[in-house]
Design an enzyme around this catalytic site. Structure first.
Site, PDB file in Angstrom:
ATOM      1  N   HIS A  11      -3.387  -2.752  -7.489  1.00 45.68           N
ATOM      2  CA  HIS A  11      -3.119  -3.589  -6.315  1.00 45.68           C
ATOM      3  C   HIS A  11      -3.579  -2.909  -5.043  1.00 45.68           C
ATOM      4  CE1 HIS A  11       0.461  -1.130  -6.699  1.00 45.68           C
ATOM      5  NE2 HIS A  11       0.761  -1.745  -7.808  1.00 45.68           N
ATOM      6  N   THR A 506       7.149  -4.145  15.449  1.00 43.43           N
ATOM      7  CA  THR A 506       7.032  -4.647  14.084  1.00 43.43           C
ATOM      8  C   THR A 506       5.598  -5.123  13.896  1.00 43.43           C
ATOM      9  OG1 THR A 506       8.009  -6.154  12.440  1.00 43.43           O
ATOM     10  CG2 THR A 506       7.892  -6.957  14.699  1.00 43.43           C
TER      11      THR A 506
END
Ligand SMILES: [Fe+2]
Length: 547
Positions: A11, A506
């Site tokens: 991945h 964030t």
């Protein structure tokens, strides 16, 4: 030497370029393809290569395929064994081996002009290990490395020591035992996406009590020889399986807390074993498990190591860089520490302005974008911040960030709403390195990659409530003013206006999408989310009517 590193098999496909021992570019394919994690982590997708990021790495350095001395692939199919022999239930795993064996040919298709013979296979955990030790500030010195992930060819762990560029392996845990797969199984049981949402389990754990710790201890334990066992756990007997989006209960939080606590205990034992074995003082870590920032703080505190450095792209994306560093060292290059996580795409003022004109949005060029942003944040605006080169690894570190005022508790909910994600997810503080010790303790400072948790000083908890987690901790990113002058100036400007040296940081994306990478992504994200300002290069775009 010019070495292009490729991670493709499991991945987070990614590419990285190391030139004469210097990391010049590294990026995840998802930032280009706009598909979260680049692809699904299934055997059928193992053939997919990070074509866009690989081509970009070459273009960034002005190199052609013919200039490369080697291309690395962070998995060695010659080391693989059939899944049933490993005790792993994965009936299609043989596809991975087939695709890995043929990767040199696939790469030659993706990168025309490449000689397949230039492709070198690097064992998966050696690639992770190199991404820790050989990218760290201590490269060239004696340093230990601990790798923990879901799986590589036949194992899930490596404990070793680098002396210069040479690795001595002290222990390696063979499958099916895997702390990474154990955590992935729990992630799946809790209704989240395996190999992707493990950090949500870590967040959920802080809401629970480790009520099932004794049960988990019976199934998960270190073996006293540097390895460990993970016997199958009957999750259903402890907490009912959750469907995606289903409401979780105290049982689920307690289960998450129990597995998290046990993971921490076992990791500490593994690190202690390694330190006793090697006599080393410094530890580096990589592999997806090393993204567990709660565990990282405890490892530093309780393992006996004096210092710990964690590769910011600790997941498989980092093996693109690690495999390239490993081969560069092998070819005789003297390696330099990675300069920072900002190894991805950057854009000139002219390029950015062209995008703004194309989009026909009204924009302005303030005297100082840092001051304009500080003012907007002080007035409780939410700012999309797009500056410099994008980050390698899963964390936004002040280059593709969403910023807000930490003094209003409701800004946590507001940001989770902006991003369309679960309400139990925390947001993190960024702070100038010199101000951090006044507010945060425990966990190493400075901490530029947001890979540890820290305690928030009691006097500050009410002043920055949006970034204080339910357990009184925060996952801090410290900002070095010399390396990041613009971010530091923005933080200073915010402190001057509010008395608070901390800003919420964030990642700049919305739920289920990769982080913003280019100006078009930034404009699309800004256009679809209630964000007050987009600060992109020296320009700002304001959204009237949104505070
Ligand atoms: Fe891995």
């Amino acid at each position: 030497m010019k070495v292009l590193g490729i991670n493709a098999l499991y991945h987070d496909p990614a590419a990285a370029l190391v030139v004469d021992g210097v990391t010049v570019a590294a990026a995840e394919e998802e930032r280009f393809s706009r598909r979260k994690h680049g692809k699904r982590p299934v055997p059928f997708a193992a053939w997919e290569l990070p074509e866009l990021s690989a081509r970009w790495c070459l273009a960034e350095a002005g190199l052609g395929v013919g200039d490369l001395d080697a291309v690395t692939y962070s998995y060695d199919p010659a080391l693989a064994e059939p899944a049933d022999q490993l005790g792993v239930d994965d009936p299609w795993d043989h596809l991975r081996q087939t695709y890995a064996q043929r990767a040199p040919g696939f790469l030659a298709e993706a990168l025309p002009g490449l000689d397949p013979a230039a492709v070198r296979f690097v064992p998966h955990h050696v690639a992770h290990g190199a991404s820790g030790a050989l990218a760290s500030p201590w490269v060239g010195e004696d340093v230990d490395v601990l790798v923990l992930d879901g799986r590589g060819e036949c194992g899930s762990h490596l404990a070793g020591t680098y002396r210069g560029g040479d690795l001595t392996v002290h222990a390696a845990q063979r499958l099916p035992h895997s702390l990474g797969l154990l955590y992935e199984d729990l992630t799946d049981h809790l209704g989240f996406l395996r190999s992707s949402d493990e950090y949500k389990v870590m967040a959920m754990a802080s809401y629970g009590r480790p009520r099932f710790l004794d049960e988990i201890r019976e199934h998960v334990f270190s073996d006293g020889r540097g390895g460990f066992r993970t016997e199958p756990v009957d999750w259903q007997a402890l907490a009912k399986r959750l469907q995606p989006g289903e409401e979780w209960t105290e049982d689920h939080a307690d289960l998450a807390a129990s597995v998290q606590a046990r993971l921490e205990e076992v990791l500490i034992e593994l690190a202690r074993w390694l330190r006793e074995r090697s006599g080393g003082r410094r530890l580096t870590m990589a592999g997806g498990v090393a993204l567990n920032c709660v565990a990282n703080t405890r490892i530093l505190e309780e393992s006996g190591y004096e210092d710990l450095w964690v590769q910011p792209a600790a997941g498989d994306a980092g093996t693109a860089l690690g495999s390239a560093l490993h081969v560069a060292a092998d070819l005789g290059d003297t390696l330099r520490p990675m300069p920072g996580a900002d190894l991805g795409r950057g854009f000139s003022e002219q390029e950015i302005e062209r995008w703004l004109r194309t989009a026909q949005v009204p924009y302005e060029r303030p005297d100082d974008v840092a001051e304009a942003v500080a003012q907007c944040l002080a007035e409780d605006g939410v700012v999309a911040w797009f500056q410099g080169r994008s980050e390698y690894g899963p964390r936004a570190l002040g280059h593709r960030s969403l910023l807000a005022h930490p003094g209003r508790k409701e800004n946590l909910e507001r940001l989770n709403d902006v991003k369309g994600r679960e309400q139990f997810r925390p947001v993190a503080p960024m702070v100038r390195a010199e101000r951090a010790p006044d507010i945060f303790s425990r966990g190493p400072l400075p901490s530029p990659y947001m890979l540890f948790v820290h305690d928030v000083a009691p006097a500050w908890r009410d002043r920055i409530p949006a970034v204080v987690h339910v357990d009184g901790t925060a996952r801090v990113q410290t900002v070095d003013g010399e390396r990041e002058p613009l971010v530091a100036r923005m933080l200073e400007g915010f402190e001057r206006r509010t008395g608070i040296p901390v800003v919420i940081n964030t990642s700049l994306n919305t739920a289920g999408r990769p982080m913003v990478d280019d100006p078009r992504d930034a404009l699309e994200c800004f256009g679809s989310a209630p964000v007050s300002m987009l600060a992109i290069g020296p320009f700002v775009v304001r959204r009237p009517g949104v505070a």
